[in-house]
Scaffold this active site. Sequence first.
Site, PDB file in Angstrom:
ATOM      1  N   TYR A  54       0.733  -1.226   0.114  1.00  0.00           N
ATOM      2  CA  TYR A  54       0.015   0.056   0.096  1.00  0.00           C
ATOM      3  C   TYR A  54       0.938   1.221   0.058  1.00  0.00           C
ATOM      4  O   TYR A  54       1.794   1.362   0.625  1.00  0.00           O
ATOM      5  CB  TYR A  54      -0.936   0.069   1.049  1.00  0.00           C
ATOM      6  CG  TYR A  54      -1.757   1.142   1.358  1.00  0.00           C
ATOM      7  CD1 TYR A  54      -2.755   1.492   0.779  1.00  0.00           C
ATOM      8  CD2 TYR A  54      -1.494   2.241   2.314  1.00  0.00           C
ATOM      9  CE1 TYR A  54      -3.618   2.438   0.921  1.00  0.00           C
ATOM     10  CE2 TYR A  54      -2.135   3.318   2.620  1.00  0.00           C
ATOM     11  CZ  TYR A  54      -3.511   3.405   1.843  1.00  0.00           C
ATOM     12  OH  TYR A  54      -4.218   4.367   2.028  1.00  0.00           O
ATOM     13  N   ASP A  99       9.169   2.796  -0.830  1.00  0.00           N
ATOM     14  CA  ASP A  99       8.472   3.420  -0.008  1.00  0.00           C
ATOM     15  C   ASP A  99       8.995   3.341   1.432  1.00  0.00           C
ATOM     16  O   ASP A  99       8.402   2.068   1.801  1.00  0.00           O
ATOM     17  CB  ASP A  99       7.044   3.207  -0.414  1.00  0.00           C
ATOM     18  CG  ASP A  99       5.941   3.552   0.454  1.00  0.00           C
ATOM     19  OD1 ASP A  99       6.383   4.415   1.578  1.00  0.00           O
ATOM     20  OD2 ASP A  99       4.618   3.205   0.275  1.00  0.00           O
ATOM     21  N   LYS A 124       5.422   9.704   8.043  1.00  0.00           N
ATOM     22  CA  LYS A 124       5.397   9.387   9.538  1.00  0.00           C
ATOM     23  C   LYS A 124       6.188   9.860  10.481  1.00  0.00           C
ATOM     24  O   LYS A 124       6.448  11.040  10.775  1.00  0.00           O
ATOM     25  CB  LYS A 124       5.204   7.804   9.376  1.00  0.00           C
ATOM     26  CG  LYS A 124       4.226   7.357   8.774  1.00  0.00           C
ATOM     27  CD  LYS A 124       3.814   5.759   8.973  1.00  0.00           C
ATOM     28  CE  LYS A 124       2.623   5.331   7.932  1.00  0.00           C
ATOM     29  NZ  LYS A 124       1.056   5.326   8.451  1.00  0.00           N
TER      30      LYS A 124
HETATM   31  N1  HOZ Z   1      -3.591   3.288   6.098  1.00  0.00           N
HETATM   32  C1  HOZ Z   1      -3.024   3.429   7.506  1.00  0.00           C
HETATM   33  C2  HOZ Z   1      -2.262   2.282   7.982  1.00  0.00           C
HETATM   34  N2  HOZ Z   1      -1.464   1.674   7.043  1.00  0.00           N
HETATM   35  C3  HOZ Z   1      -4.233   3.855   8.397  1.00  0.00           C
HETATM   36  C4  HOZ Z   1      -4.191   5.227   8.695  1.00  0.00           C
HETATM   37  C5  HOZ Z   1      -5.400   5.730   9.483  1.00  0.00           C
HETATM   38  O1  HOZ Z   1      -6.105   5.208   9.769  1.00  0.00           O
HETATM   39  O2  HOZ Z   1      -4.808   6.550  10.318  1.00  0.00           O
END
Ligand code: HOZ
Length: 427
Positions: free
Chosen positions: A144, A239, A267
Amino acid sequence: MKRTCSQKLFKEAKKLIPGGVNSPVRAFGSVGSSPFFVAKASGSKIWDVDGNRYIDYVASWGPMILGHTHPAVVREIRKAAGRGTSYGAPTAAEVEMAGMIVKAFPSMDQVRMVSSGTEATMSAIRLARGYTKREKILKFEGCYHGHADSLLVKAGSGVATLGIPGSPGIPMGLAELTVTVPFNDLDAVKLAVRKHGKDMACIIVEPAAGNMGLVPPAPGFLEGLRKLATRNGIVLIFDEVITGFRLRFGGFQHFAGVRPDLTCLGKIIGGGLPVGAFGGARKIMETLAPAGPVYQAGTLSGNPLAMAAGLATLEILRDDCDYGALERRTRLLCSGMQTLFKKKGIPVTIARRGSMFTVFFTAGDVADYASACRCDTKRFAQFFNAMLRHGVSLPPSQFETAFVSFAHTEKDTEITLEACRKSIAEL
Ligand code: HOZ
């Protein structure tokens, strides 16, 4: 454990926000319960609006490596806010941040700050397309890279959690430009490159996948990607939004000994504020506007609060943190959990790298998205909810990664293992 205030808020939220949340996995849908609403957090703990306290292994999905509300980070954010929250003009902090990142990543000569990981990967792909003058991209099933159109094909994280094969709203013409192959399958990459190589702008990969649960790369996989990309004039993008500064001061690429052409970050470099970045070799980066013709921009890019939080976090990580100790703490936690499951004869595979881990409810190895999908997600949901009742907050999906922070203590490990023992007894 009562969660009446959270439940009331969720009911209200569902009227006003699609699904009641601003990011899908947070809705707790795949674990068959409803989310707790957060009142505050400090160190390794998070409190909900009903006054329940949890040991937090979500860590805002990775950024909070120092724990919540670290005093030095909060102090720097406060100081920066007093000087102004956004200028839309360059600052010294952005130069300092770029210098810090470039020094920690030998594969980068230059870096551009953006406001989220999604923006970083989306922009890196545009840059790769503009640089190579090719249109196709290759990504891996279950990886992802945020929710940009080109990247939401066979994606992990919330897309995997909700079981959506591809998202409506993405033009077919665009989806067709995204080639997908299984993670860790170098032969499949070779075939895809043989077929599409001349049109392929980039290969994008999470060097250790974190969005189908944690799936580390097989030996030789990343090296193989590097060779194929170089031979075929394809831009290799790592990534490292999750892995950047998570396992050491720098990236996963250092462990792998593989230099990508472009790296995406997010992050941790924002210390809990919205941030992203992408960088790489000068000759590619200078294709970006205003140095070159590939356009990319953002009002809040390099935002002074995000820079202040990020710089404070990175300075502490560089000067005061022992990543080895964090890894040992996480290893103890994971081996303790593994022993408890084994005692009860419940088949799990715990994947761990540094301070990242996933408890997969399967006896087999998890090497790619297909094997991750063989997990018993119902059992995961039962375990997740039991752990929450016993005061431990894990990511609410089998297809995510848990994070241990420098604020987690030996006592937290003991309490978590006790919660795990009780939760297993309830399965
Ligand atoms: N897609 C995020 C984790 N891989 C979640 C982001 C969120 O809900 O803050």
